[in-house]
Design a protein around this motif. Structure first.
Motif, PDB file in Angstrom:
ATOM      1  N   VAL A 125       0.785  -1.264  -0.020  1.00  0.00           N
ATOM      2  CA  VAL A 125      -0.052   0.034   0.055  1.00  0.00           C
ATOM      3  C   VAL A 125       0.976   1.042  -0.019  1.00  0.00           C
ATOM      4  O   VAL A 125       1.444   1.662   0.885  1.00  0.00           O
ATOM      5  CB  VAL A 125      -1.010   0.182   1.087  1.00  0.00           C
ATOM      6  CG1 VAL A 125      -1.730   1.336   1.099  1.00  0.00           C
ATOM      7  CG2 VAL A 125      -1.752  -1.247   1.363  1.00  0.00           C
ATOM      8  N   ALA A 126       1.022   1.881  -1.178  1.00  0.00           N
ATOM      9  CA  ALA A 126       1.676   3.106  -1.284  1.00  0.00           C
ATOM     10  C   ALA A 126       0.927   4.219  -0.529  1.00  0.00           C
ATOM     11  O   ALA A 126      -0.318   4.669  -1.061  1.00  0.00           O
ATOM     12  CB  ALA A 126       2.009   3.580  -2.581  1.00  0.00           C
ATOM     13  N   ALA A 127       1.295   4.926   0.581  1.00  0.00           N
ATOM     14  CA  ALA A 127       0.341   5.871   1.060  1.00  0.00           C
ATOM     15  C   ALA A 127       1.284   6.693   1.812  1.00  0.00           C
ATOM     16  O   ALA A 127       2.223   6.378   2.461  1.00  0.00           O
ATOM     17  CB  ALA A 127      -0.579   5.316   1.890  1.00  0.00           C
ATOM     18  N   ASP A 128       1.016   8.102   1.862  1.00  0.00           N
ATOM     19  CA  ASP A 128       1.313   9.170   2.685  1.00  0.00           C
ATOM     20  C   ASP A 128       0.662   9.341   3.881  1.00  0.00           C
ATOM     21  O   ASP A 128      -0.352   9.896   3.860  1.00  0.00           O
ATOM     22  CB  ASP A 128       1.707  10.335   1.832  1.00  0.00           C
ATOM     23  CG  ASP A 128       2.228  11.481   2.809  1.00  0.00           C
ATOM     24  OD1 ASP A 128       2.604  11.362   3.938  1.00  0.00           O
ATOM     25  OD2 ASP A 128       2.586  12.400   2.091  1.00  0.00           O
ATOM     26  N   LEU A 129       1.267   8.977   5.140  1.00  0.00           N
ATOM     27  CA  LEU A 129       0.454   8.944   6.188  1.00  0.00           C
ATOM     28  C   LEU A 129       0.458  10.423   6.834  1.00  0.00           C
ATOM     29  O   LEU A 129      -0.090  10.419   8.188  1.00  0.00           O
ATOM     30  CB  LEU A 129       0.860   7.944   7.462  1.00  0.00           C
ATOM     31  CG  LEU A 129       0.800   6.601   6.846  1.00  0.00           C
ATOM     32  CD1 LEU A 129       1.032   5.710   8.034  1.00  0.00           C
ATOM     33  CD2 LEU A 129      -1.064   6.382   6.721  1.00  0.00           C
ATOM     34  N   SER A 130       0.921  11.480   6.345  1.00  0.00           N
ATOM     35  CA  SER A 130       0.846  12.920   6.805  1.00  0.00           C
ATOM     36  C   SER A 130      -0.291  13.515   6.462  1.00  0.00           C
ATOM     37  O   SER A 130      -0.734  14.556   6.856  1.00  0.00           O
ATOM     38  CB  SER A 130       1.895  13.277   6.462  1.00  0.00           C
ATOM     39  OG  SER A 130       1.874  13.645   4.877  1.00  0.00           O
ATOM     40  N   GLY A 131      -1.421  12.752   5.376  1.00  0.00           N
ATOM     41  CA  GLY A 131      -2.595  13.578   5.111  1.00  0.00           C
ATOM     42  C   GLY A 131      -3.689  12.420   5.190  1.00  0.00           C
ATOM     43  O   GLY A 131      -3.499  11.287   5.186  1.00  0.00           O
ATOM     44  N   ASP A 132      -4.792  13.299   5.013  1.00  0.00           N
ATOM     45  CA  ASP A 132      -6.036  12.511   5.195  1.00  0.00           C
ATOM     46  C   ASP A 132      -6.287  11.155   4.226  1.00  0.00           C
ATOM     47  O   ASP A 132      -6.930  10.309   4.557  1.00  0.00           O
ATOM     48  CB  ASP A 132      -7.333  13.572   5.157  1.00  0.00           C
ATOM     49  CG  ASP A 132      -7.619  14.382   6.533  1.00  0.00           C
ATOM     50  OD1 ASP A 132      -6.780  14.113   7.253  1.00  0.00           O
ATOM     51  OD2 ASP A 132      -8.313  15.348   6.403  1.00  0.00           O
ATOM     52  N   ASP A 133      -6.005  11.659   3.028  1.00  0.00           N
ATOM     53  CA  ASP A 133      -6.213  10.550   1.950  1.00  0.00           C
ATOM     54  C   ASP A 133      -5.390   9.432   2.413  1.00  0.00           C
ATOM     55  O   ASP A 133      -5.970   8.121   2.148  1.00  0.00           O
ATOM     56  CB  ASP A 133      -5.711  10.919   0.524  1.00  0.00           C
ATOM     57  CG  ASP A 133      -6.832  11.913   0.249  1.00  0.00           C
ATOM     58  OD1 ASP A 133      -7.809  12.013   0.459  1.00  0.00           O
ATOM     59  OD2 ASP A 133      -6.430  12.640  -0.907  1.00  0.00           O
ATOM     60  N   GLY A 134      -3.998   9.429   2.484  1.00  0.00           N
ATOM     61  CA  GLY A 134      -3.213   8.191   3.030  1.00  0.00           C
ATOM     62  C   GLY A 134      -3.715   7.700   4.181  1.00  0.00           C
ATOM     63  O   GLY A 134      -3.837   6.259   4.442  1.00  0.00           O
ATOM     64  N   ILE A 135      -4.094   8.364   5.419  1.00  0.00           N
ATOM     65  CA  ILE A 135      -4.560   7.750   6.608  1.00  0.00           C
ATOM     66  C   ILE A 135      -5.838   7.022   6.480  1.00  0.00           C
ATOM     67  O   ILE A 135      -6.123   6.007   6.668  1.00  0.00           O
ATOM     68  CB  ILE A 135      -4.954   8.826   7.576  1.00  0.00           C
ATOM     69  CG1 ILE A 135      -3.594   9.547   8.071  1.00  0.00           C
ATOM     70  CG2 ILE A 135      -5.518   8.153   8.825  1.00  0.00           C
ATOM     71  CD1 ILE A 135      -3.701  10.716   9.008  1.00  0.00           C
ATOM     72  N   ASP A 136      -6.790   7.604   5.612  1.00  0.00           N
ATOM     73  CA  ASP A 136      -7.964   6.914   5.338  1.00  0.00           C
ATOM     74  C   ASP A 136      -7.661   5.652   4.567  1.00  0.00           C
ATOM     75  O   ASP A 136      -8.527   4.598   4.771  1.00  0.00           O
ATOM     76  CB  ASP A 136      -8.908   7.940   4.373  1.00  0.00           C
ATOM     77  CG  ASP A 136      -9.501   8.947   5.473  1.00  0.00           C
ATOM     78  OD1 ASP A 136      -9.484   8.881   6.597  1.00  0.00           O
ATOM     79  OD2 ASP A 136      -9.923  10.043   4.848  1.00  0.00           O
TER      80      ASP A 136
END
Length: 259
Positions: free
Chosen positions: A54-65
């Protein structure tokens, strides 16, 4: 049926070491990171287990969600909140975007991922959450001669410690365990990204952090400190905190009253 672990910040350092250990133990994995190339390389190197990336940036809402949906929908046996960013600087010098990123990755993301995962774990009667903080969480009282100022970073890690302890009490007797690991200086890319050269400083290996964490789970330690030989030191810290909490009253303390 294979067990399943989700690890954030899994492309390097402590997160990768956790993912490596779980793969060796036969866990299927969901690995989360910002760099798809590194995620894909890890998956290719571990054909013996099922690895989803899962490529995700956890600094923003989209990645967290995005990651929270996996935590809610998948039958996780282990959740490791490891993702981090190295924004070491005094509050007044910390740019607003970096402050937002740091709080997003180390406070908001772990909170939302735990919130998404714990209900399912309770329903299944089993599950383990491991939050990765650091001994800096205990450094708040130190004066500036002891270490560089890093108020937001220290506060974020202290939040993880208190959050873990409180959540562990909330889920007590449900079969769900919640732990926080607090290493000291670790030999990873973390400090070099910040432009800090710690090559001459003794550092713990990421593999030892994982070994200490897993042993801490066996010992039932809610707060795991791989580099602290005398675990009673942590017990003393928490006992003093509880004594202060219990020592309050509804009356104004004498020292705050006018003469």
């Amino acid at each position: 049926m294979s067990k399943l672990a989700l690890v954030t910040g899994a492309t390097s350092g402590i997160g990768k070491a956790f993912a490596e250990r779980f793969a060796a133990d036969g866990y299927d994995l969901i690995i989360v990171g910002r760099r798809q190339d590194r995620l894909a390389a890890f998956a290719a190197d571990h054909p013996e287990v099922t690895v989803r990336t899962v490529a995700a940036d956890l600094s923003g809402d989209d990645g967290i969600d995005t990651v929270a949906r996996h935590c809610a929908d998948e039958p996780l046996d282990i959740l490791v909140n490891n993702a981090g960013v190295a924004h070491y600087m005094p509050l007044a010098d910390l740019p607003a975007d970096k402050a937002r990123e740091l709080v997003g990755v180390k406070v908001l993301a772990p909170t939302q991922l735990m919130r998404a995962a714990v209900g399912g774990m309770q329903h299944r009667g089993r599950g383990t959450v491991i939050n990765v903080a650091g001994m800096i969480a205990f450094s708040g009282p130190a004066d500036k001669s002891r270490m560089p100022r890093r108020a937001v970073y220290t506060g974020a890690l202290a939040y993880l410690v208190a959050m873990t302890q409180t959540l562990a009490a909330e889920v007590e007797d449900s079969g769900v365990r919640v732990h926080v690991v607090c290493p000291g200086v670790v030999a990873t890319e973390f400090h070099s990204v910040q432009g800090m050269d710690l090559s001459s400083v003794p550092r713990m290996s990421a593999a030892d952090v994982v070994t200490g964490t897993l042993r801490g789970l066996e010992l039932g330690e809610s707060v795991i400190a791989p580099g602290v030989e005398d675990h009673r030191l942590l017990g003393n810290v928490f006992a003093a905190g509880l004594a202060a909490f219990a020592g309050q009253s509804t009356g104004l303390a004498t020292r705050y009253r006018s003469n």
